[in-house]
Design a protein around this motif. Structure first.
Motif, mmCIF file in Angstrom:
data_model
loop_
_atom_site.group_PDB
_atom_site.id
_atom_site.type_symbol
_atom_site.label_atom_id
_atom_site.label_comp_id
_atom_site.label_asym_id
_atom_site.label_seq_id
_atom_site.Cartn_x
_atom_site.Cartn_y
_atom_site.Cartn_z
ATOM 1 N N HIS A 166 0.922 -1.368 -0.068
ATOM 2 C CA HIS A 166 -0.009 0.055 0.010
ATOM 3 C C HIS A 166 0.941 1.152 0.013
ATOM 4 O O HIS A 166 0.141 2.420 0.391
ATOM 5 C CB HIS A 166 -1.066 0.067 1.238
ATOM 6 C CG HIS A 166 -1.675 -1.304 1.110
ATOM 7 N ND1 HIS A 166 -2.945 -1.256 -0.061
ATOM 8 C CD2 HIS A 166 -2.039 -2.416 1.494
ATOM 9 C CE1 HIS A 166 -3.400 -2.376 0.116
ATOM 10 N NE2 HIS A 166 -2.946 -3.048 1.291
ATOM 11 N N CYS A 178 -7.888 -1.152 -0.432
ATOM 12 C CA CYS A 178 -7.627 -0.245 0.915
ATOM 13 C C CYS A 178 -8.347 0.874 0.944
ATOM 14 O O CYS A 178 -8.403 1.548 2.181
ATOM 15 C CB CYS A 178 -6.183 -0.070 0.990
ATOM 16 S SG CYS A 178 -5.369 1.217 0.155
ATOM 17 N N CYS A 183 -1.915 2.397 -5.097
ATOM 18 C CA CYS A 183 -1.122 1.695 -4.445
ATOM 19 C C CYS A 183 -0.139 0.591 -5.228
ATOM 20 O O CYS A 183 -0.636 0.353 -6.089
ATOM 21 C CB CYS A 183 -1.700 0.954 -3.205
ATOM 22 S SG CYS A 183 -2.769 1.911 -1.995
HETATM 23 ZN ZN LIG Z 1 -3.999 0.131 -1.100
#
Ligand SMILES: [Zn+2]
Length: 311
Positions: A166, A178, A183
């Protein structure tokens, strides 16, 4: 009586468990379907039954089980609770896994996320033997990470350290599971490679990414371009990590590493290009494939139990 531990790897499809001696010998193992769709209560019962089967087997082998180590997907907090879960185990979030299983079985239980456990397995019996500090990155549905420091996964403030997937490599980039965007795992996971294949209208490759590598090896230009792009994305994220940690080695896990140097060589070349002098060369930083394959989770979970009992 000789002492042993139980190692358990909880995946979205199967639970793998086994009895492992403190010296690392796997004396018994079994596999049970996870049935995550049946919900959390059913899964906890399956885990309990699996542990009990292992306990019985250990007793018949004259082994005394001193601890249970469990690796599972998601972020695991320092109390051994599932802090967040993936789509594979949707009901798992908030489960006090360590406490619940310890209560049912009456033996110390240690829980960690699947990549920390994979790294411990590699440290014990795989590519990390003899290396007490290294980074481990797993390329799969997502991108997982672990920093091994002094022979232990670095846990961080909450237990969540190592969420390398991430790190944002493109501001305003591809939306991530997320909630953020851009990311690294949206570019370097196998899921991302499938998307990249679909973007160049290669549906068969998106369905089976192995074909991309087969075609690239057979000099298919479009496939080679995809492999180049994908390995450059992997290398960009790794280069960030190399500048952060100056690690003595990087171990890469995930089924895709069966491609061996065909995958790793371009990554090494791009890393040389993206890192400052001395970080990845002189001498060359070892970037190595994990060795234990799908055994790593079970062996690593056993090592988690051994290590935490000693700590
Ligand atoms: Zn992420």
């Amino acid at each position: 009586m000789q002492q042993a531990v139980i190692g358990m790897d909880i995946g979205g499809t199967n639970i793998k468990a086994g009895v492992v001696t403190l010296e690392g010998e796997l004396v018994y193992d079994l596999k049970a379907p996870t049935h995550s769709e049946a919900g959390k209560a059913a899964l906890l019962n399956t885990i309990e039954e699996t542990v009990k089967t292992c306990l019985q087997k250990a007793a018949t082998c004259g082994l005394h089980i001193i601890a249970i180590g469990i690796g599972t997907a998601g972020f695991i907090n320092l109390k051994g609770e599932i802090g967040s879960a993936t789509a594979n185990l949707p009901d798992w979030k908030g489960t006090p896994l360590k406490e619940e299983i310890a209560k049912r079985i009456g033996i110390p239980v240690f829980v960690d996320n699947d990549v920390n456990v994979l790294a411990l397995g590699e440290l014990w019996q795989g590519a990390g033997q003899g290396i007490n500090d290294f980074l481990c990155v797993s390329l799969g549905t997502g991108v997982g990470g672990c920093l091994i420091l002094g022979g232990l996964p670095y846990q961080g403030r909450s237990g969540y350290a190592g969420a390398f997937g991430h790190q944002i490599i493109q501001m305003g980039g591809v939306p991530c599971t997320c909630g953020s965007a851009g990311c690294w795992e949206q570019y370097a996971s196998v899921t991302a490679l499938r998307r990249q294949a679909a973007e160049v209208q290669e549906k068969a490759w998106a369905d089976n990414p192995r074909l991309i590598f087969d075609e690239a090896k057979a000099d298919h230009r479009k496939a080679q371009n995809l492999v180049n792009q994908y390995t450059e994305y992997i290398a960009v994220g790794l280069s960030n990590l190399i500048h952060h940690f100056n690690p003595p080695a990087i171990i890469i896990g995930g089924a895709i590493t069966e491609q061996g140097d065909f995958l790793l060589d371009p990554i090494r070349t791009y890393i040389e290009q993206y890192t400052m002098d001395g970080f990845a060369n002189d001498p060359n930083l070892p970037i190595i494939a994990a060795q234990l394959g799908n055994r790593a989770g079970l062996i690593g979970a056993a090592k988690l139990a051994v290590t935490r009992m000693e700590a």
